[in-house]
Design a protein around this motif. Structure first.
Motif, PDB file in Angstrom:
ATOM      1  N   MET A   1     -78.491 -16.533  19.501  1.00 20.80           N
ATOM      2  CA  MET A   1     -78.008 -15.804  18.368  1.00 20.80           C
ATOM      3  C   MET A   1     -78.935 -14.651  17.999  1.00 20.80           C
ATOM      4  N   TYR A   2     -80.266 -14.904  17.969  1.00 18.29           N
ATOM      5  CA  TYR A   2     -81.257 -13.880  17.657  1.00 18.29           C
ATOM      6  C   TYR A   2     -82.399 -13.949  18.669  1.00 18.29           C
ATOM      7  N   THR A   3     -83.026 -12.807  18.904  1.00 21.74           N
ATOM      8  CA  THR A   3     -84.266 -12.746  19.674  1.00 21.74           C
ATOM      9  C   THR A   3     -85.293 -12.086  18.780  1.00 21.74           C
ATOM     10  N   GLN A   4     -86.434 -12.753  18.614  1.00 18.08           N
ATOM     11  CA  GLN A   4     -87.462 -12.245  17.712  1.00 18.08           C
ATOM     12  C   GLN A   4     -88.498 -11.448  18.494  1.00 18.08           C
ATOM     13  N   HIS A   5     -88.524 -10.145  18.243  1.00 16.28           N
ATOM     14  CA  HIS A   5     -89.525  -9.243  18.811  1.00 16.28           C
ATOM     15  C   HIS A   5     -90.629  -9.064  17.780  1.00 16.28           C
ATOM     16  N   THR A   6     -91.691  -8.400  18.151  1.00 15.78           N
ATOM     17  CA  THR A   6     -92.814  -8.249  17.213  1.00 15.78           C
ATOM     18  C   THR A   6     -92.494  -7.283  16.078  1.00 15.78           C
ATOM     19  N   THR A   7     -91.620  -6.310  16.299  1.00 16.58           N
ATOM     20  CA  THR A   7     -91.357  -5.304  15.270  1.00 16.58           C
ATOM     21  C   THR A   7     -89.923  -5.298  14.765  1.00 16.58           C
ATOM     22  N   TYR A   8     -89.079  -6.156  15.301  1.00 20.06           N
ATOM     23  CA  TYR A   8     -87.682  -6.237  14.858  1.00 20.06           C
ATOM     24  C   TYR A   8     -87.060  -7.537  15.376  1.00 20.06           C
ATOM     25  N   LEU A  10     -83.548  -8.905  17.176  1.00 25.43           N
ATOM     26  CA  LEU A  10     -82.340  -8.480  17.885  1.00 25.43           C
ATOM     27  C   LEU A  10     -81.241  -9.503  17.615  1.00 25.43           C
ATOM     28  N   ARG A  11     -80.139  -9.019  17.009  1.00 30.08           N
ATOM     29  CA  ARG A  11     -78.974  -9.891  16.821  1.00 30.08           C
ATOM     30  C   ARG A  11     -78.149  -9.764  18.085  1.00 30.08           C
ATOM     31  N   GLU A  12     -78.062 -10.846  18.840  1.00 28.33           N
ATOM     32  CA  GLU A  12     -77.462 -10.800  20.167  1.00 28.33           C
ATOM     33  C   GLU A  12     -75.961 -10.543  20.152  1.00 28.33           C
ATOM     34  N   ALA A  13     -75.276 -10.903  19.070  1.00 27.55           N
ATOM     35  CA  ALA A  13     -73.821 -10.739  19.004  1.00 27.55           C
ATOM     36  C   ALA A  13     -73.411  -9.280  19.179  1.00 27.55           C
ATOM     37  N   ASP A  14     -74.215  -8.366  18.618  1.00 23.11           N
ATOM     38  CA  ASP A  14     -73.850  -6.947  18.699  1.00 23.11           C
ATOM     39  C   ASP A  14     -75.020  -6.045  19.121  1.00 23.11           C
ATOM     40  N   ASN A  15     -76.111  -6.671  19.563  1.00 21.54           N
ATOM     41  CA  ASN A  15     -77.324  -5.947  19.973  1.00 21.54           C
ATOM     42  C   ASN A  15     -77.918  -5.087  18.861  1.00 21.54           C
ATOM     43  N   ALA A  16     -77.682  -5.483  17.610  1.00 19.87           N
ATOM     44  CA  ALA A  16     -78.251  -4.743  16.486  1.00 19.87           C
ATOM     45  C   ALA A  16     -79.732  -5.074  16.359  1.00 19.87           C
ATOM     46  N   GLU A  17     -80.547  -4.048  16.136  1.00 22.37           N
ATOM     47  CA  GLU A  17     -81.974  -4.231  15.885  1.00 22.37           C
ATOM     48  C   GLU A  17     -82.188  -4.286  14.385  1.00 22.37           C
ATOM     49  N   ILE A  18     -82.635  -5.419  13.911  1.00 23.06           N
ATOM     50  CA  ILE A  18     -82.815  -5.654  12.485  1.00 23.06           C
ATOM     51  C   ILE A  18     -84.293  -5.452  12.149  1.00 23.06           C
ATOM     52  N   PRO A  19     -84.597  -4.472  11.298  1.00 21.25           N
ATOM     53  CA  PRO A  19     -86.001  -4.262  10.928  1.00 21.25           C
ATOM     54  C   PRO A  19     -86.522  -5.422  10.081  1.00 21.25           C
ATOM     55  N   LEU A  20     -87.811  -5.629  10.139  1.00 18.63           N
ATOM     56  CA  LEU A  20     -88.456  -6.715   9.387  1.00 18.63           C
ATOM     57  C   LEU A  20     -88.743  -6.237   7.967  1.00 18.63           C
ATOM     58  N   ASP A  22     -87.822  -7.008   3.967  1.00 22.51           N
ATOM     59  CA  ASP A  22     -87.310  -8.085   3.119  1.00 22.51           C
ATOM     60  C   ASP A  22     -86.033  -7.730   2.368  1.00 22.51           C
ATOM     61  N   ASP A  23     -85.842  -6.469   1.987  1.00 25.64           N
ATOM     62  CA  ASP A  23     -84.621  -6.150   1.234  1.00 25.64           C
ATOM     63  C   ASP A  23     -83.434  -5.822   2.139  1.00 25.64           C
ATOM     64  N   ASN A  24     -83.595  -6.025   3.441  1.00 23.98           N
ATOM     65  CA  ASN A  24     -82.489  -5.819   4.376  1.00 23.98           C
ATOM     66  C   ASN A  24     -81.641  -7.092   4.405  1.00 23.98           C
ATOM     67  N   PRO A  25     -80.335  -6.996   4.113  1.00 23.98           N
ATOM     68  CA  PRO A  25     -79.501  -8.202   4.088  1.00 23.98           C
ATOM     69  C   PRO A  25     -79.423  -8.908   5.443  1.00 23.98           C
ATOM     70  N   ASP A  26     -79.437  -8.157   6.531  1.00 25.20           N
ATOM     71  CA  ASP A  26     -79.401  -8.786   7.860  1.00 25.20           C
ATOM     72  C   ASP A  26     -80.678  -9.580   8.118  1.00 25.20           C
ATOM     73  N   TYR A  27     -81.793  -9.053   7.666  1.00 22.65           N
ATOM     74  CA  TYR A  27     -83.057  -9.764   7.823  1.00 22.65           C
ATOM     75  C   TYR A  27     -83.063 -11.029   6.962  1.00 22.65           C
ATOM     76  N   GLN A  28     -82.494 -10.937   5.767  1.00 26.72           N
ATOM     77  CA  GLN A  28     -82.398 -12.112   4.901  1.00 26.72           C
ATOM     78  C   GLN A  28     -81.535 -13.193   5.558  1.00 26.72           C
ATOM     79  N   ARG A  29     -80.403 -12.804   6.183  1.00 26.76           N
ATOM     80  CA  ARG A  29     -79.544 -13.773   6.875  1.00 26.76           C
ATOM     81  C   ARG A  29     -80.298 -14.422   8.037  1.00 26.76           C
TER      82      ARG A  29
END
Length: 138
Positions: A1-8, A10-20, A22-29
């Protein structure tokens, strides 16, 4: 489902790079998913060609640092003095050029052994420790 890189992340479903952030809703999920027992994947190691180029860059830095320590701007400018037999820096240039050649010969030998599977891949510090030591004239 997710791959955790050092700086972001990766949401595997859509290859979205989610920044680390805290106020990012994708990061919260992601954090909620992880808190609920989700285990993120780890990124694959870069291919050997990429790791090899990073090791070679470290060797270049090592060579240039030695030349910088003696007041040269690079190993190439230090080695160039070998071509000037009447220069006060000729012997030093020969030493730098000879050392640079020996360092690259050893480096490429080590990397070939790694590629052949006869030697474990060294870290940058381990590779530098395997290289010849600079010996300058008195």
């Amino acid at each position: 489902m997710y791959t955790q890189h050092t700086t972001y992340i990766l949401r595997e479903a859509d290859n979205a790079e989610i920044p680390l952030v805290d106020d990012n809703p994708d990061y919260q999920r992601f954090k909620e998913w992880k808190a609920a027992g989700g285990i993120p994947g780890t990124p694959a190691a870069p291919p050997f060609e990429r790791r090899k180029s990073l090791l070679l860059a470290e060797v270049d830095r090592h060579l240039n640092a030695a030349a910088n320590a003696k007041g040269y701007d690079s190993i190439l400018s230090a080695s160039l003095r070998a071509a000037l037999p009447n220069s006060a820096f000729h012997a030093e240039g020969v030493a730098f050029g000879t050392w640079m050649d020996a360092v690259y010969a050893k480096c490429y030998l080590v990397l070939a052994q790694v590629e052949a599977g006869t030697l474990d891949e060294p870290t940058k510090d381990e590779l530098i420790a395997l290289l010849p030591v600079l010996q300058l004239p008195e």
